[in-house]
Design a protein around this motif. Sequence first.
Motif: not given
Length: 887
Positions: A80-85, A97-104, A405-409, A451-457
């Motif tokens: 399976t692919d980790h499917a970043g976004i 749903a828990q009133k949190l963000s990843r930055h918290d 990509r400007q995400i964390w996963w 940054d993280v890498l594009d899933t296609w990479f």
Amino acid sequence: MLDKTYRPSEVEPTHYQAWEGSGAFAADPARGQPPYTIMMPPPNVTGSLHMGHALTFTLQDVLIRFNRMNGRDALWQPGTDHAGIATQMVVERQLEAQKLSRHDLGRQRFIERVWEWKAESGGTITRQLRRLGASPDWARERFTMDEGLSAAVRKVFVDLYKQGLIYRDKRLVNWDPKLHTAISDLEVEQREVKGHMWHFKYPVDGVDDTFITVATTRPETMLGDTAVAVHPEDERYTHLVGKMVRLPIVGRLIPIVADEYSDPTKGTGAVKITPAHDFNDFEVGKRHGLEMINILDRDARLNDAVPEAYRGLDRYDARKQVVAEMEALGLLDQIVNHVHMVPYGDRSGVVIEPWLTDQWFVDAVTLAKPAIAAVETGKTRFVPKHWENTYYEWMRNIQPWCISRQIWWGHQVPAWYGPDGHIFVELTEEAAATAAAAHYGKAVDLTRDQDVLDTWFSSALWPFSTLGWPEQTPDLARYYPTDVLVTGFDIIFFWVARMMMMGLHFMGDVPFRDIYIHALVRDEKGQKMSKSKGNIIDPLDIIDKYGCDALRFTLAAMAAQGRDLKLAESRVEGHRNFATKLWNAARFCQMNECHPVAGFDPGTVTETVNRWIAGKTAEVADKVAQALEGYRFDAAAGAAYQFVWGTFCDWYLEFAKPILQGADEGAKAETRATAAWALDMILHVLHPFMPFITEELWTQTAPRDGALMRRPWPSLPGLHDAAAESEMDWVVRVVSTIRGVRSEMNVPPAAQLAVLASGLAEERVGWATTHRDLILRLARLAEFDTRPDSNKMAEVLQDGAAQIVIDEATLLMPLAGIVDLDKERARLEKEIARVEGEIAKVDRKFANPDFVAKAAPEVVEENRERREEWAAAKARLTEALQRLSGA
């Protein structure tokens, strides 16, 4: 004894667990068989099985099971692919749903939460693949964020960077203002929008009362204009090229440049150039050395590069303000209604911005050259062949590939920055620190790229990273390159091309010898399936209703090369009925004591019907094998279907009944053994398509040593018997033709007719005598006269009869007193006229150029198919009318 009814829901999980538990899916290099490898396109770990998956994985499983039976060491590599976004969004929604963000949470804790989610919920798609009957080597399952694959990603990045093939640059990317990341073209959805085209007048500097009018769908971007372009041969503007215009509102002087990008036939022929906010303008800007002014921030709000009154405004609020100010300045020429395509993020649902930003890029132009040559020279071939043109078109016009990509996963870019911004790209932080100390002459603090890498990479490395690369493992040496990639045309650019580039660069060979491109699964009307249309067919619902085998067989039977599949539930129901037919045939064999006989040799049978079915069985095994070797799945399934339903069930078992019920014990024993053998061969041939019912019948019809899926594919040379085939095929032809004419003429089923056959060759008179009882019973005849005198023939013709030509003979079917001939002629003539009217309607549509040019492709195709159906109906009706003779 078999139950009266086959129950897929009870049978399927039992056999699947047995197969998987016994290791039946595992590749086994120790057995010394030649390898056969397919890489499973890794579905997103967030995914659920849809009909496109069902098609892709069914076709792969058919090939794997077939080649496994053919004596190959078959490896179907799952994962399976980790499917970043997509994955990050799933977990972020949970946090919301828990009133949190990843930055918290912070980056490290957030990534831990994603891994927790993956452990709990990330196996949905693989569980569903098991329900589809997929037989990959699950023990080898990989995930694109596994440590081994992550090591491969880091090495590829570092190697390409040090070879100058990965670099950091400021270029336009697809920017998602909601997700705050660059996204790939595949994640951009083009939607048709009813908007406007605003025509603005830009004053030419130094020339009184002279303006150049430009048209735009995005007024707000004018604040970042750095030129106006006109076509070099557009005589309206040649005298203005080289002059400057004063950009309204901003006051900046910008040049009028000549560039062929401007189309004199569209709009005013003059286009505003905003290099930082349009992909085409970016290229124009590079050609003319224009300034690239980014006027948007990451939220798509206007930044400090625009006049103060616009700073901080949302792009659409700024649009309204720009239009109002241009109108107030007297520079709004006109507003025209305009339908155009607007890019949306497929996950965020917001309009995507072409945005100038610093990103990591791959030099795809350099990497594409060997990948193009590999297809040109035939090292890799596309099936169907025409898809290579799509591949060439994209590869020969390839652009730098934005991989950040400007995400964390995802795989974090292995790059660190020194105090002055100098970049150090290494496999580890320790190696980067060592390189930095050597560069600066002392130890310094480094900051890692966020940054993280594009899933296609990472998925581009799948064919070799899953086999252990960068280590030179035995598996890598044995199973690379793979035999075939089975995938949809929509990812030729995003995945297929990139695997070709990476495989050739790092392995020195293509990743696969063949690329089989299958078409789309559409609904029964040819429409693309979508939630908005409400026409999605869920494969799991279909499996629950009709069984897995019925769905698999339907998909294979419809997988014609180059044609989309129009899937109707009725087609699956039809193939459920096919499974039922097979089940009932097996019950018939059981009830008639047709049990497999050890050491049975079909080449020694003497009964004509048994010699016939033995040859036909060998023929279908070869036909199916040849079709599968050529990726003609529809032909393979069609050949199997026709043989099982027609030749075996409808004809052979009917031919066998008198023998099985007769007194000749020798003929009876031979026929029982032959029927059981033929049924076993059918189970072999159908197994790749319908693994569950065939395994169940294999298990229940006799004591067996081992699973059917481990049995060899039938190789049956020397069984073709030309004499038996000629004789029994003639009987089939006579009976089926008479049945067809009875149906055409609306002859009541209970009517026992006397058919006269004149002109029969002597040999066939003998066949008719031998098989007289069969012909009478199966064609529902009272008489089959093979030596009628001419007077009798003339009398029947005069009274009214249907004439039938079979080979050299003419058959007369008397209809007087059974069918009202005049009424039947009138019915046929009326039906022919109706069909001709339908054909004329379609022809009028095709005679209209607007219909062909503007109608949706699926509508055009549907009309073509409809016309073919009407034409075939007309031919049948006309033939029926011609059969009627007499007054």
